[in-house]
Design an enzyme around this catalytic site. Structure first.
Site, PDB file in Angstrom:
ATOM      1  N   LYS A 209       0.841  -1.201   0.000  1.00 46.75           N
ATOM      2  CA  LYS A 209       0.000   0.000   0.000  1.00 46.75           C
ATOM      3  C   LYS A 209       0.877   1.252   0.000  1.00 46.75           C
ATOM      4  CE  LYS A 209      -3.554   2.339   2.680  1.00 46.75           C
ATOM      5  NZ  LYS A 209      -4.427   2.321   3.848  1.00 46.75           N
ATOM      6  N   GLU A 215      10.914  -4.439   4.105  1.00 43.09           N
ATOM      7  CA  GLU A 215      11.018  -5.847   3.711  1.00 43.09           C
ATOM      8  C   GLU A 215      10.610  -6.034   2.244  1.00 43.09           C
ATOM      9  OE1 GLU A 215       9.587  -4.601   6.367  1.00 43.09           O
ATOM     10  OE2 GLU A 215       9.815  -5.893   8.127  1.00 43.09           O
ATOM     11  N   GLY A 267      -4.613  -1.965   5.350  1.00 43.81           N
ATOM     12  CA  GLY A 267      -3.896  -3.150   4.876  1.00 43.81           C
ATOM     13  C   GLY A 267      -4.555  -4.457   5.284  1.00 43.81           C
ATOM     14  N   GLU A 354      -3.817  -6.358  15.357  1.00 43.46           N
ATOM     15  CA  GLU A 354      -3.400  -5.020  14.947  1.00 43.46           C
ATOM     16  C   GLU A 354      -4.553  -4.034  15.154  1.00 43.46           C
ATOM     17  OE1 GLU A 354      -1.754  -4.053  10.919  1.00 43.46           O
ATOM     18  OE2 GLU A 354       0.142  -4.630  11.803  1.00 43.46           O
ATOM     19  N   HIS A 386      -3.147 -32.665  18.637  1.00 39.58           N
ATOM     20  CA  HIS A 386      -1.914 -33.418  18.862  1.00 39.58           C
ATOM     21  C   HIS A 386      -0.751 -32.497  19.192  1.00 39.58           C
ATOM     22  CE1 HIS A 386      -3.815 -37.150  17.519  1.00 39.58           C
ATOM     23  NE2 HIS A 386      -4.479 -36.354  16.694  1.00 39.58           N
ATOM     24  N   LYS A 501      10.297  -0.216  14.053  1.00 35.94           N
ATOM     25  CA  LYS A 501      10.804   0.135  12.713  1.00 35.94           C
ATOM     26  C   LYS A 501      11.829   1.260  12.810  1.00 35.94           C
ATOM     27  CE  LYS A 501       6.616  -0.821  10.014  1.00 35.94           C
ATOM     28  NZ  LYS A 501       5.582  -0.226   9.187  1.00 35.94           N
TER      29      LYS A 501
HETATM   30  O1  LIG Z   1       1.205  -2.639   2.306  1.00 35.24           O
HETATM   31  P1  LIG Z   1       2.383  -2.044   3.004  1.00 35.24           P
HETATM   32  O2  LIG Z   1       2.366  -0.548   2.975  1.00 35.24           O
HETATM   33  O3  LIG Z   1       3.667  -2.607   2.464  1.00 35.24           O
HETATM   34  O4  LIG Z   1       2.286  -2.443   4.525  1.00 35.24           O
HETATM   35  C1  LIG Z   1       2.450  -3.758   4.952  1.00 35.24           C
HETATM   36  C2  LIG Z   1       2.168  -3.896   6.436  1.00 35.24           C
HETATM   37  O5  LIG Z   1       3.174  -3.278   7.181  1.00 35.24           O
HETATM   38  C3  LIG Z   1       2.915  -2.465   8.301  1.00 35.24           C
HETATM   39  O6  LIG Z   1       4.000  -2.524   9.165  1.00 35.24           O
HETATM   40  C4  LIG Z   1       1.631  -2.685   9.045  1.00 35.24           C
HETATM   41  O7  LIG Z   1       1.835  -3.194  10.328  1.00 35.24           O
HETATM   42  C5  LIG Z   1       0.650  -3.538   8.321  1.00 35.24           C
HETATM   43  O8  LIG Z   1      -0.642  -3.133   8.703  1.00 35.24           O
HETATM   44  C6  LIG Z   1       0.796  -3.422   6.835  1.00 35.24           C
HETATM   45  O9  LIG Z   1      -0.195  -4.187   6.202  1.00 35.24           O
END
Ligand SMILES: O=P(O)(O)OC[C@H]1O[C@H](O)[C@H](O)[C@@H](O)[C@@H]1O
Length: 548
Positions: A209, A215, A267, A354, A386, A501
């Site tokens: 988004k 990552e 998200g 979340e 199990h 982060k």
């Molecule tokens: O879709 P993006 O902007 O890459 O975000 C990916 C994800 O990372 C963030 O850290 C949030 O915790 C999530 O809510 C989000 O969906």
């Protein structure tokens, strides 16, 4: 006027009093279950799902007060406001319109005064056309071969929902296409995927988004380097899904196609937008994705219109709050007796934790931690039996959602063991576990005593069709927001993920310095991180360091 804190309302006091009654021995579930018409009184049918809460620690009186709670917190009005495009995400000044993604009505849905439906319909249409071309071989990779592998690159809300649905519906997938997920920045994830794909026939779907997620950017770079190393033209192998105007929405970076999601879709609520739409339509075909949307839309309408006492997700939210705030359970498990739902729990884990893992109300008033969400986890049954069910039966109790399916996706395999088919064997367990948890058992040997009185709900689906999976998806989405509305927290922001982060960014800077100059010293950092960074960069010297 902000609404009073939930814990300060008259209904909270009434429910707390009610909860005290349930510590009496006569309120043990083994007695409650003997009540006449227990199942009929404590179960609901709606939007294609059967929701049975007869094995919850509840009676008519407590239920009456829970319904009162729904009215006192004006839950349906809050839900209506969400679906109508009001800025319910108050801390970020945005609407939360995931329900618009699956609206097939002609009615406009406005965010900031503008009807969002034309843009949503355009994206759906674009996804349909694109998926048909890829699946039909009209668009090929840079060497002219049709695509046979799809790698979805994304994390969190740009990953878990699509993974849940693609697993749930993989019986309907195109056998010629293999789907892979690249979420973790851990190079093992990339290495694993790279070792299983044929680069020439691989389509990479980059989903973010924000297009700033470290990552996803790292994995995208890795993928580009991989394609280039194989002599492939990335512009013929990459498609993006991102918000309009994000760094990834960049016309100077050519890709096969680019799909937009919108800032009014969070998200973790985005699987019915292009975030899920692109990978799922490629893998399953657009028609199946649309069926999923239609199932979700049915649940949206049910949640919007059914009165509290008949409203499945709303009732599930009330029960969850009852278990959490009044009976004191701190965790909740989701145990589908359906292997295709193996990724439901990880999806709901993000969706719920979340959304409901907050420490203040939406206008910033502090809440004590017990007034917001619980820990969600789960695994499919019978596997869970199990692994961790020992604790569920004799250790610390936690409420469970048992989910069952009447007809399996694979009805053709019917060989019998002990006189029953595999599906019947599964059901024998699906039925026995909630009963064993509820009723318990006495024994002379204390180690063999089952205390019972352990609550659960049962959710039943006729089958695992795309429509039913859509209904289930929306059920959990709405259960989540209804709970947040009870506590008056904002289920649409996630500031809690930021601090880590930021700290990673400081540590990354240290690594950059070390990569540029091997003499760079980590001294001056906090001692613990200095130790670990020395370990990472020491390579073979690590053993020596430890011994020294
Ligand atoms: O879709 P993006 O902007 O890459 O975000 C990916 C994800 O990372 C963030 O850290 C949030 O915790 C999530 O809510 C989000 O969906």
């Amino acid at each position: 006027m902000p609404s009073p804190l939930f814990s300060e309302t008259p209904i909270w006091k009434k429910l707390a009093q009610q909860a005290q009654r349930f510590s009496l021995p006569k309120m043990h579930l083994k007695h409650l279950l003997r009540q006449e018409r227990r199942l009929e009184t404590f179960s609901l049918n709606g939007a294609g799902l059967f929701y049975d809460f007869s094995r919850q620690r509840i009676d008519g009186e407590a239920l009456g007060h829970l319904i009162e709670l729904a009215e006192a917190r004006d839950l349906r009005a809050q839900f209506r406001a969400m679906m109508a495009g009001e800025k319910v995400n108050v801390t970020e000044g945005r609407a939360a319109l995931h329900t618009a993604c699956r609206s097939f009505s002609d009615a406009p849905v406005r965010a900031d005064g503008k009807d969002v439906m034309p843009a949503i319909r355009d994206v759906r249409e674009k996804i349909r056309a694109f998926a048909e071309k890829i699946r039909g071989g009209a668009i090929t990779g840079s060497t002219g071969k049709p695509f046979r592998h799809i790698v979805v690159v994304g994390i969190g809300g740009s990953y878990l929902g699509a993974q849940f649905i693609s697993e749930a519906l993989c019986a309907f997938a195109d056998r010629k296409l293999a789907l892979h997920y690249l979420a973790n920045v851990d190079i093992h994830n990339f290495g694993h995927v790279a070792s299983r794909i044929d680069p020439e026939t691989t389509l990479w779907v980059m989903i973010s988004k924000s297009y700033t997620t470290a990552e996803t950017l790292a994995n995208t770079k890795q993928a580009y380097a991989f394609m280039e190393e194989k002599g492939l033209d990335p512009s013929k192998h990459v498609v993006t899904v991102t918000s309009e105007g994000s760094p990834g929405d960049d016309p100077s970076n050519p890709v096969i196609d680019a799909f937009h999601m919108f800032n009014f879709i969070g998200g973790r609520y985005s699987v019915t937008s292009a975030v899920g739409g692109v990978p799922l339509s490629l893998y399953l075909g657009y028609e199946r994705f649309e069926e999923l949307l239609r199932g979700a839309e049915e649940m949206d309408q049910h949640a919007l219109t059914a009165p509290p006492e008949k409203n499945l997700p709303l009732m599930a939210a009330l029960i969850s709050v009852w278990n959490n705030n009044f009976l004191g359970y701190e965790a909740h498990a989701i145990i589908p007796y359906a292997e295709p739902l193996c990724k439901l729990a990880p999806h709901v884990q993000q969706l719920y934790m979340e959304s409901c893992g907050k420490s203040v109300t939406k206008d910033g008033r502090p809440l004590d931690g017990k007034q917001t969400g619980v820990i969600i986890f789960g695994e499919p049954g019978t596997n869970a039996q199990h692994s961790f069910f020992q604790l569920a039966h004799q250790g610390r109790p936690f409420p469970i959602d048992f989910i069952g399916v009447i007809r399996p996706q694979y009805e053709q395999y019917r060989s019998e063991s002990k006189g029953v088919t595999n599906h019947q064997e599964l059901w024998a367990n699906f039925l026995s576990q909630p009963m064993a948890l509820a009723i318990g058992k006495d024994d002379e040997n204390p180690a063999k005593v089952f205390s019972g009185n352990r609550p659960s709900s049962t959710i039943l689906l006729e089958d695992l069709s795309p429509r039913n999976v859509g209904r289930l998806l929306a059920f959990y989405e709405h259960r989540t927001v209804f709970e947040a509305f009870i506590w008056d927290i904002n289920p649409f922001d996630q500031f809690g993920v930021e601090l880590g982060k930021v700290m990673a960014s400081d540590i990354r800077s240290e690594m950059v310095a070390k990569n540029g100059d091997e003499k760079h010293s980590f001294q001056g950092m906090d001692k613990i991180n200095e130790f670990y960074l020395e370990a990472l960069f020491s390579g073979e010297k690590w053993q020596v360091m430890r011994e020294g």
